[in-house]
Design an enzyme around this catalytic site. Structure first.
Site, mmCIF file in Angstrom:
data_model
loop_
_atom_site.group_PDB
_atom_site.id
_atom_site.type_symbol
_atom_site.label_atom_id
_atom_site.label_comp_id
_atom_site.label_asym_id
_atom_site.label_seq_id
_atom_site.Cartn_x
_atom_site.Cartn_y
_atom_site.Cartn_z
ATOM 1 N N SER A 145 -0.163 -3.010 -5.051
ATOM 2 C CA SER A 145 0.702 -2.116 -4.288
ATOM 3 C C SER A 145 1.935 -1.640 -5.035
ATOM 4 O O SER A 145 2.518 -0.614 -4.671
ATOM 5 C CB SER A 145 1.133 -2.792 -2.987
ATOM 6 O OG SER A 145 1.808 -4.005 -3.246
ATOM 7 N N HIS A 203 -4.477 -0.721 0.087
ATOM 8 C CA HIS A 203 -4.147 0.510 -0.620
ATOM 9 C C HIS A 203 -5.371 1.182 -1.235
ATOM 10 O O HIS A 203 -5.233 2.166 -1.967
ATOM 11 C CB HIS A 203 -3.104 0.231 -1.699
ATOM 12 C CG HIS A 203 -1.780 -0.189 -1.160
ATOM 13 N ND1 HIS A 203 -0.791 0.716 -0.817
ATOM 14 C CD2 HIS A 203 -1.285 -1.421 -0.867
ATOM 15 C CE1 HIS A 203 0.256 0.061 -0.357
ATOM 16 N NE2 HIS A 203 -0.022 -1.239 -0.375
ATOM 17 N N LYS A 253 -1.921 2.938 6.525
ATOM 18 C CA LYS A 253 -1.805 3.782 5.347
ATOM 19 C C LYS A 253 -2.725 5.002 5.500
ATOM 20 O O LYS A 253 -2.402 5.927 6.220
ATOM 21 C CB LYS A 253 -2.072 2.952 4.105
ATOM 22 C CG LYS A 253 -1.037 1.810 3.976
ATOM 23 C CD LYS A 253 -1.344 0.822 2.913
ATOM 24 C CE LYS A 253 -0.253 -0.227 2.798
ATOM 25 N NZ LYS A 253 -0.024 -1.051 3.997
#
Length: 403
Positions: free
Chosen positions: A187, A215, A246
């Site tokens: 990340s 991610h 996300k």
């Protein structure tokens, strides 16, 4: 005495960690945004380019997702008023679990209220006192904290160093349960785990592999299915974790694995059993975002167009980007004070980025985290990088000025 000690501890932290940056007007956290999480946001009534968001596909403002949330809100209400284990399971929870399992190529999945809780769940209960959890030293905090809740012995190995992982595994009892947990895309640094090598090592020592795809979902893999898909190793990764905050434009997380493991987690993972379930609006938003991601590949394609464009532009200006391989572009300053100052000056210039300083990273690895969204335009990217170059020059960032 305890109250005095608590006061001393909190006061020491504030004086050593916060007062200096606040007194110098360099504090860059908890910045209130007055608009939707988009490529441009409002801060103190001013337009600011957002390059500090994890909304990789830019779906947080998609009207279809907003409408899906609204409809769920009207049908199911604002919350479930309980845990999944008891009264908090809705039909749409089950629908999302089924679709996620299919999406990442596993037999079953279970939802958690946040991504952090999703990592706490399996790491705290899948291994026991005579077992071992092995962590990449740069894993997300939720993986670290999950391992701390376990009674197992926890061993860290050097970042993305499979020889070091192998050497650590060689010292462990052959008959112990060994679980290797790693980020898919890291990340802060933006690099990708060396999954083919990790799987090979894991197989040599009969270790279980868990991959945190927080991610990676919506970024790599077939239709954004994540790290295991990216390397065509889905059958070799035992446990896949993902978040919805996300690319999937919502809030929550999940674990996907074989059906037996999921059944076990349903009845032993305390962060699931003793926490309120995902809100209906969050579930509906995730379902719609997943549908869009699977049927409209142009969002991921544009994300990578933006990533390649921004990376080349940053490199051409002389910025130090480390080993990133993703839409997370770490721009290294390697100086805490200058990282804070650059962040402040960039916001004054209308560019939002995130500072990453010690103790999160060593001072010599401090950076600003420049993140791409598929909805950014090339003009926005150019404007931000031009302003970054001017600020880096003004602050005399050594790695930049000496390029």
């Amino acid at each position: 005495m305890s109250k005095v000690k608590l006061n001393q501890r909190t006061a020491a932290f504030i004086s050593s960690q916060l007062d200096v940056i606040k007194d110098n007007d360099l504090y860059a956290f908890f910045r209130p945004i007055q608009s939707k999480q988009d490529t441009e946001v409002l801060i103190e009534g001013k337009r600011v380019l957002m390059f500090g968001s994890n909304s990789y596909l830019g779906l947080t403002t998609d009207p279809r997702i907003i409408e899906a949330s609204r409809e769920a809100l009207l049908k199911y209400g604002t919350g479930c008023a309980g845990s999944r284990f008891l009264n908090g399971t809705l039909d749409i929870h089950l629908q999302l679990e089924e679709e996620l399992a299919d999406f990442v190529g596993k037999e079953d999945a279970i939802l958690f209220s946040t991504g952090f809780q999703a990592n706490l769940g399996p790491l705290s209960c899948l291994t026991g006192r005579n077992d071992y959890i092995l962590l990449d030293e740069r894993n997300h905090a939720s993986l670290i904290d999950g391992s701390r809740l376990s009674f197992s012995k926890v061993i860290k190995y050097a970042h993305n160093d499979m020889q070091d992982l192998r050497s650590k595994l060689m010292r462990l009892p052959e008959d112990s349960l060994k679980l290797i947990a790693t980020d898919g895309i890291f990340s802060m640094e933006g690099d990708i785990v060396k999954l083919p090598e990790l799987v090979e090592v894991a197989n040599d020592f009969d270790a279980v592999v868990m991959c945190d795809d927080a991610h990676s979902l919506g970024v790599i893999g077939e239709r954004g299915a994540g790290t295991a898909s990216h390397f065509n190793l889905t059958d070799q990764v035992d446990i896949i974790m993902g978040t919805f905050s996300k690319s999937l434009a919502s809030l929550g997380g999940f674990i996907a694995a074989d059906a037996q493991t999921i059944e076990y987690l349903k009845h032993t993972a305390r962060s699931l059993m003793f926490s309120a379930s995902m809100t209906p609006a969050s579930v509906a938003a995730t379902l719609k975002a997943l549908e869009i991601m699977r049927t409209e590949p142009e969002h991921i394609e544009k994300l990578w167009e933006n990533t390649h464009y921004a990376k080349q532009l940053l490199l051409s200006h002389g910025f130090d980007l480390g080993d990133t391989e993703s839409p997370i572009l770490p721009v290294f300053l390697r100086n805490n004070d200058k990282t804070y100052l650059v962040t402040k000056l960039l916001q004054e210039e209308g560019v939002f980025v995130n500072p990453v300083v010690s103790p999160a990273v060593p001072p010599q690895e401090s950076l600003i985290r420049f993140s791409l969204m598929s909805t950014h335009t090339f003009d926005q990217i150019e404007e931000a990088i031009t302003k970054m170059a001017a600020v880096f020059k003004k602050v005399e960032v050594e790695s930049f000025v000496n390029h």
